[in-house]
Structure formats: C-alpha cells, structure tokens
Design an enzyme around this catalytic site. Structure first.
Site, PDB file in Angstrom:
ATOM      1  N   GLY A 167      -4.630  -4.959   7.306  1.00 58.93           N
ATOM      2  CA  GLY A 167      -5.755  -4.179   7.515  1.00 58.93           C
ATOM      3  C   GLY A 167      -6.715  -4.510   8.534  1.00 58.93           C
ATOM      4  N   GLY A 169      -0.036  -2.118   6.417  1.00 63.03           N
ATOM      5  CA  GLY A 169      -0.055  -3.426   7.118  1.00 63.03           C
ATOM      6  C   GLY A 169      -1.292  -3.989   7.130  1.00 63.03           C
ATOM      7  N   THR A 190       0.786  -1.334   0.142  1.00 64.81           N
ATOM      8  CA  THR A 190       0.148   0.149  -0.073  1.00 64.81           C
ATOM      9  C   THR A 190       0.931   1.271   0.030  1.00 64.81           C
ATOM     10  OG1 THR A 190      -1.669  -0.916   1.108  1.00 64.81           O
ATOM     11  CG2 THR A 190      -1.754   1.448   1.540  1.00 64.81           C
TER      12      THR A 190
END
Ligand code: ASP
Length: 302
Positions: free
Chosen positions: A224, A222, A170
């Site tokens: 989620g 990280g 992400t």
C-alpha cells in the site's frame, strides 16, 4: 460485453494456501456473476463478490483480517461507481463485518466519501450495517501470526515488504454491466501488525479503486505505501485513456511505473469501457478470476 474480474491478493501465496485462494475467488466470481448475468448492476455485483471474500477467512478482508500492533482488527474498504461518479470508503473501521457494504452506504448517502474510525462505525450503526465484536473478525490463524510477530524483535513491515515477506491478501472486484456502467471496489485488513490507524491504498479513491464509465475500472493489491505514492488505480485509468483503451497494457505499464518510482510491488485488475479485462502483477502469484458474457466458462488462477 458484460464482465466481472475479482482478485484475492498479489503475493507469494504459499503452496498450501493456493487451493483455498482459488476456491475463494471462484466463489466470489460466481456470486457476483449471478447478479450481473441476470441484468443486475455493476455496483451490486462488485459489492456481492467482495462480501463473499470478506466472509471467507482465507483473505485479509473482513473476517480473518490481519491484527494490528495493538491487537485489534481495523478495516479499510472503498467502492466507486463510474456511472454517477460516486464513491464511498471507510478506513480503520472496527466492529464491521462487511466494510464494503458500509462503503457503499456512504457512497449512496452522497454527502461524504471517506469516513474513518469511530465515525465510520457510528455511521454503520445508524444505517443498519451489521456490526460485530473484534472476536468475530479474529481467527486463530491470525492470532497465532500476531503472537509470533510480538515475539520477534524489530518486526518492521517496510523491511518485510522489501523482502516480499508480507502476505497481501486484500480483495477487490471490477465489473461492467449491461448498461455500460462500471464499478470497482477493494477491501482489506491492511498489513500484519500495522501501526494502529495505518491506512493503505485500498480505501483511497484513486489509489486502490477507481471507476469512470468513459474509460473503465481498476482495483489494486500489494504494498500500500508504494501504491499510494503513484496513485495506482487512477494512473492505470489514465494510461488506459491514452492507449486506446487497452486494459492489459495499462495494467502492465502501471506496474512498471510502480517499480521504477517506488520499487513497489503488487497486482492490478482492470476492465475497459467495452468489458475487456486486463490483469498484471509482479509478485510470484495473484489469486484472480474473471468471466465475460463472451466466455464459455470462467477463468480462475493463483
Ligand atoms: N494494499 C493493501 C494495503 O497496503 C494490502 C494488500 O493488498 O493486501 O493495505
């Protein structure tokens, strides 16, 4: 002090991908800083930096995103402006090349905060946000990964996360401009082989993103499902509010809460309302880069 910090995911980045991650966050920082250092707004800098990483196939955002269980790309993104306390977000949106720009459009529309799925795509078409085909977002690398996962029996993302075996690519950015306005954003394709419609922390205001001019801004990366449970971004903002505005301490304490309560993992970037930067992660690596008006040269690392 004006500052910009970006990240390109907190995970065990393999050695052969380290250079691409570093180059990717450096390019994003450069593009955002070109705006911020010329007096541009924090929102513009955050959007631009994230767009650069969405267009970079290295990262799990925009082009190059992970493919879900149904063989499709579904994207999540969010942006928040701490000035007017506005936010915009999209979840599970398809056919959009730069979901961060769509999130921004929603924010500026000032009517809704979070649009999902077909409604989000419809909003994009109605508001001149570039749409594209699934094929435009899918890369050969991700197609190979997806095919390989289909060949495995019982691939369960949760277990893979526990073993820290899930790539977490992400992207996010936080900035403060020369008017003291803070903005933060996040963009992701979520997790590999996710259930269709699965939404992580990134598009949820308070979980993946938060900005408040009085305190600062935060963006997370990280696992989620664990970050959501501790409302990670807002938790770090609150910690910063109560620790005298120390972004490093707040990011570290936030991670401790994440571990203690959920055994989760990830990374946090934070900026306080004076432009001081804090970064913390409990993964082997995190692609990150930052610069402030007081630094001679930008910093980048993985
Ligand atoms: N936090 C993202 C999610 O769970 C994944 C990531 O950080 O790469 O969707």
């Amino acid at each position: 002090m004006i500052s910009l910090v970006v990240h390109g995911g907190a995970w065990d980045i393999p050695d052969d991908l380290v250079d691409a991650h570093k180059a990717g966050v450096q390019a994003a920082l450069k593009a955002g800083w070109a705006i911020l250092s010329k007096g541009g707004t924090a929102v513009d800098a955050v959007e631009r930096a994230i767009m650069v990483m969405e267009d970079d196939e290295t990262f799990d955002a925009g082009t190059g995103s992970f493919i879900n269980m149904a063989g499709e790309v579904e994207l999540d993104a969010s942006i928040m402006s701490g000035k007017k306390f506005q936010a915009g977000a999209v979840a599970s949106v398809q056919h959009v090349k730069n979901p961060i720009s769509l999130a921004r459009k929603i924010m500026e529309g000032n009517e809704h905060i979070l649009l999902v799925g077909m409604g989000a795509t419809r909003f994009a078409k109605e508001h001149g946000i570039k749409t594209c085909s699934q094929d435009d977002l899918i890369t050969n690398r991700e197609l190979d990964r997806w095919r390989e996962i289909q060949g495995r029996k019982n691939f369960i993302t949760k277990d893979a996360f526990r073993r820290k075996k899930v790539p977490v690519d992400t992207v996010g950015a936080v900035a403060i401009d020369n008017h003291g306005n803070v903005a933060s954003g996040a963009s992701t394709g979520g997790t590999p082989n996710k259930y269709p419609g699965r939404v992580g922390d990134s598009p949820l205001i308070g979980c993946g993103t938060y900005a408040d001019n009085e305190i600062g801004g935060v963006s997370t990366s990280g696992w989620g499902e664990s970050l959501i449970k501790v409302v990670m971004a807002k938790t770090v903002i609150d910690l910063m509010d109560h620790n005298g505005g120390d972004p490093e301490q707040a990011a570290e304490d936030g991670l401790k809460i994440l571990v203690r309560k959920t055994e989760g993992y990830g990374g946090i970037i934070a900026v306080n309302n004076k432009g001081r930067i804090g970064i913390a992660f409990n993964t082997p690596r995190m692609a990150r880069a930052y610069v402030t008006s007081e630094m001679r040269a930008p910093f980048a690392a993985t």
